[in-house]
Design a protein around this motif. Structure first.
Motif, PDB file in Angstrom:
ATOM      1  N   ASP A  79      53.302  40.342  36.533  1.00  0.00           N
ATOM      2  CA  ASP A  79      52.570  41.564  36.884  1.00  0.00           C
ATOM      3  C   ASP A  79      52.176  41.531  38.362  1.00  0.00           C
ATOM      4  N   PRO A  80      52.750  42.403  39.206  1.00  0.00           N
ATOM      5  CA  PRO A  80      52.427  42.357  40.635  1.00  0.00           C
ATOM      6  C   PRO A  80      51.041  42.891  40.950  1.00  0.00           C
ATOM      7  N   LEU A  81      50.423  43.614  40.000  1.00  0.00           N
ATOM      8  CA  LEU A  81      49.075  44.132  40.222  1.00  0.00           C
ATOM      9  C   LEU A  81      48.005  43.076  39.966  1.00  0.00           C
ATOM     10  N   VAL A  82      48.415  41.980  39.323  1.00  0.00           N
ATOM     11  CA  VAL A  82      47.491  40.877  39.040  1.00  0.00           C
ATOM     12  C   VAL A  82      48.167  39.582  39.491  1.00  0.00           C
ATOM     13  N   PRO A  83      48.117  39.275  40.765  1.00  0.00           N
ATOM     14  CA  PRO A  83      48.815  38.099  41.300  1.00  0.00           C
ATOM     15  C   PRO A  83      48.201  36.799  40.791  1.00  0.00           C
ATOM     16  N   PRO A  84      48.936  35.687  40.941  1.00  0.00           N
ATOM     17  CA  PRO A  84      48.463  34.404  40.409  1.00  0.00           C
ATOM     18  C   PRO A  84      47.074  33.997  40.896  1.00  0.00           C
ATOM     19  N   GLU A  85      46.724  34.299  42.147  1.00  0.00           N
ATOM     20  CA  GLU A  85      45.398  33.908  42.632  1.00  0.00           C
ATOM     21  C   GLU A  85      44.288  34.664  41.901  1.00  0.00           C
ATOM     22  N   GLN A  86      44.587  35.900  41.466  1.00  0.00           N
ATOM     23  CA  GLN A  86      43.593  36.649  40.692  1.00  0.00           C
ATOM     24  C   GLN A  86      43.416  36.019  39.307  1.00  0.00           C
ATOM     25  N   VAL A  87      44.514  35.565  38.739  1.00  0.00           N
ATOM     26  CA  VAL A  87      44.439  34.890  37.441  1.00  0.00           C
ATOM     27  C   VAL A  87      43.625  33.605  37.563  1.00  0.00           C
TER      28      VAL A  87
END
Length: 246
Positions: A168-176
């Protein structure tokens, strides 16, 4: 066996009139479930899901976001969303009003309430959990995970299920990573299911019609995320026999 009853109604957040839709069994619902739609607002898919949950024994209410119903123009929807999110507390209150409406309109003999949301709706139900709403469970489907008001230790009462597309490009790994760290710090009971290669909007069969690389339906992730939600429902909203089943 109970029949399903449908009601359309209006409710208010301050001076903003909002449109609600509730589907529920005529007798003995297991729990109440608030459904928070995507950034575009309530549509047929959300109402279909409310009736599906009602067929499984839940009082299910689709809430409104802006007081304008379904917003087909995505540029307008994003503008409305940005305006609503500008005040984080006001944003949370918009959905607190919906929870109170569900509590007042459902036929629950208990206070068992959950909330599920899609995309922006997933973000909204996580905000409910962060603010300490009295909820048994929140479920986010391809929801945004960032927040201006992270949960503090001991504030989260709800159990949390997050169903997320790994690509999901709207929720990048750093946001996770930031979200999971927030859940650890707040000591929240959080489960996260991640679907490899899956992007945003994976639960909506109409996603492919948008012709956007960032938004695509994925039948397997849709099916598995629904199954995960229902498994949590069964665990949390233990089914008890009603008088007409005994």
């Amino acid at each position: 066996m109970s029949s399903i009853e449908i009601q359309n109604f209006t409710y208010h957040h301050g001076d903003v009139e909002l449109a609600g839709y509730i589907a529920q069994p005529s007798r003995y619902p297991r729990a109440g479930i608030l459904i928070v739609p995507t950034i575009a607002g309530p549509n047929k898919l959300m109402r279909d899901r409310a009736r599906w949950l009602a067929s499984l024994g839940y009082s299910a209410m689709v809430c409104d976001i802006y007081g304008q119903g379904f917003v087909e123009d995505m540029h307008i929807a994003r503008k409305l969303a940005d305006e609503l999110r500008a005040d984080a507390q006001y944003y949370r209150e918009r959905f607190r009003c919906a929870l109170e409406e569900l509590r007042s309109r459902s036929r629950l003999s208990n206070r068992r309430i959950g909330a599920i949301g899609y995309c922006m709706g997933g973000e909204a139900v996580l905000e409910m959990a962060r603010s300490g709403e009295d909820l048994a469970l929140v479920v986010s489907f391809h929801g945004l995970l960032a927040t201006p008001l992270p949960a503090e230790r001991g504030t989260v009462k709800a159990r949390i299920l997050v169903c997320h597309g790994r690509a999901d490009p709207l929720v990048p790994p750093e946001q996770v990573r930031s979200f999971l760290e927030e859940m650890d710090v707040s000591e929240a009971d959080c489960h996260m299911h991640i679907y490899s290669g899956v992007v945003h909007g994976f639960t909506d069969p109409a996603s492919d019609a948008r012709s956007l690389e960032a938004v695509k339906y994925n039948a397997s992730a849709d099916r598995q995320s629904k199954a995960a939600m229902l498994s949590m429902f069964d665990e949390i909203f233990e089914h008890k026999k009603t008088p007409d089943q005994q």
